[in-house]
Scaffold this motif. Sequence first.
Motif, PDB file in Angstrom:
ATOM      1  N   GLU A   8      11.016   7.695   4.309  1.00 20.15           N
ATOM      2  CA  GLU A   8      10.613   7.202   5.634  1.00 20.15           C
ATOM      3  C   GLU A   8       9.713   8.184   6.356  1.00 20.15           C
ATOM      4  N   ARG A   9       9.820   9.469   6.001  1.00 21.57           N
ATOM      5  CA  ARG A   9       9.005  10.475   6.670  1.00 21.57           C
ATOM      6  C   ARG A   9       7.523  10.333   6.351  1.00 21.57           C
ATOM      7  N   ARG A  44       0.841  -1.191   0.000  1.00 19.26           N
ATOM      8  CA  ARG A  44       0.000   0.000   0.000  1.00 19.26           C
ATOM      9  C   ARG A  44       0.874   1.238   0.000  1.00 19.26           C
ATOM     10  N   ASP A  45       0.341   2.272  -0.630  1.00 17.05           N
ATOM     11  CA  ASP A  45       1.058   3.542  -0.730  1.00 17.05           C
ATOM     12  C   ASP A  45       0.602   4.464   0.389  1.00 17.05           C
ATOM     13  N   VAL A  46       1.536   5.162   0.946  1.00 13.38           N
ATOM     14  CA  VAL A  46       1.239   6.132   2.002  1.00 13.38           C
ATOM     15  C   VAL A  46       1.911   7.450   1.656  1.00 13.38           C
ATOM     16  N   SER A  47       1.348   8.526   2.144  1.00 11.14           N
ATOM     17  CA  SER A  47       1.934   9.853   1.909  1.00 11.14           C
ATOM     18  C   SER A  47       1.588  10.772   3.072  1.00 11.14           C
ATOM     19  N   ASP A  58       8.447  22.034   4.668  1.00 15.23           N
ATOM     20  CA  ASP A  58       9.736  22.130   3.969  1.00 15.23           C
ATOM     21  C   ASP A  58      10.507  23.332   4.489  1.00 15.23           C
ATOM     22  N   ARG A  59      11.712  23.484   3.990  1.00 13.21           N
ATOM     23  CA  ARG A  59      12.495  24.652   4.391  1.00 13.21           C
ATOM     24  C   ARG A  59      11.801  25.931   3.954  1.00 13.21           C
ATOM     25  N   PRO A  60      11.690  26.903   4.867  1.00  9.96           N
ATOM     26  CA  PRO A  60      10.958  28.122   4.514  1.00  9.96           C
ATOM     27  C   PRO A  60      11.735  28.997   3.517  1.00  9.96           C
ATOM     28  N   MET A 114       5.575  20.186   1.633  1.00  9.59           N
ATOM     29  CA  MET A 114       5.818  19.249   0.538  1.00  9.59           C
ATOM     30  C   MET A 114       5.205  17.888   0.888  1.00  9.59           C
ATOM     31  N   THR A 115       4.922  17.085  -0.100  1.00 12.84           N
ATOM     32  CA  THR A 115       4.346  15.758   0.093  1.00 12.84           C
ATOM     33  C   THR A 115       5.432  14.700  -0.096  1.00 12.84           C
ATOM     34  N   VAL A 116       5.559  13.834   0.927  1.00 14.80           N
ATOM     35  CA  VAL A 116       6.514  12.718   0.830  1.00 14.80           C
ATOM     36  C   VAL A 116       5.721  11.421   0.671  1.00 14.80           C
TER      37      VAL A 116
END
Length: 377
Positions: A332-333, A255-258, A263-265, A278-280
């Motif tokens: 991993e995040r 299964r995919d997770v997000s 993110d850095r400002p 951002m989306t990981v």
Amino acid sequence: MRNYLRLLTAAILLFLISSCKSGEKLYNKGRYDEAVAAFVKKLQKKPNDPIALQLLPKAYQQSQLRHEDKVNGYLVSDNPLKWEYVRREYRSLQSLYDIIYASPAAQKVVQPKDYRNAITGAQENAAQVRYDRGMELLNRGDKPSAREAYNEFAASLKLVNNYRDAKQKMDESYQQGLVNVMISQIAIRSPYFQFSADQFRDALVRNLQNRNINFFVKFTDEKFARNDQEQPDQYLEMQFYDFEVGQTYIDRTSRDVSREIEDRPLKDTSGKEIKRYMTVKATIYTIRKTVVSRGALDYRIIDVANNQVLRQDRIPGSYTWVNQVGTFKGDERALSDEDKRLIGGVDAPPPPPQDLFMLFTRPIYDQLASNLHDFYN
């Protein structure tokens, strides 16, 4: 502080006044045994106390009359255990004798009677009654009567130590009242699991022997009883029914997770920081292995003398072995705390079939031991 001392002094005075009157109150309420003890205690502190000296002889006389009146009532009664009640009354009178005898001041006004010989005579008679009841029960020749006889001989010995041959008769009663339950070898058609079935039976025998379920019930293993030529009274017959140790079932999932993370400002033209997100993403792979083992145990308790089934039942049991291994690809995040708990593990093979057999029989074992405890207790 001064008020506290006044209160304490008043409490002590109140206690002393009540102590002085306690014996008289007990006497007036007809509690003569307690009154005797209270008056003697008072005389030990104040040998010339007039109330104690006056009422102690009367309290003792009333106690003596009351207990001896009970003795006479028991002696003319039809109660087979009357001598034990007689002994109880004499022992109460002897306690009063001991209390008074320990106080010189009390002895000046009361000459208590020594009931030691009366107690001994009552004990001898009571022991004889118990012994005779035990012999009558033992001579009936059946197990329930033999168990009652055991208790009668034990009561006789409790009254008079080493009374006649009561110890020997008690041992005879035990052997005659004993129920010898022979635990059979477990019938099982698969030779592959026979060793596990033997382990099951051995553990059951040890458990039942250590539990002391019933003093008059003895559990023996068939393989040893046969060698010792022991004759069973009952037979515990067991057979595993419809048991199986299943095949390994493998379930592979992904299964995919997000997750959206900060993110850095960036900074605008004025130097103020601007938050960015951002989306990981990641993909979680799991391999889950399961093996289900299940079955049921049929058991019967059979009376050897008449081949009558005393109890029978079927006890089901099951056990599911599970092994899971998790991996992931990606960032991993993106994993939640629960996802992280799924990651890892060792890809292990299922336990040997005999181990799975023992695991699924564990709840069966516990239930069977409980059933036998209830039946024999």
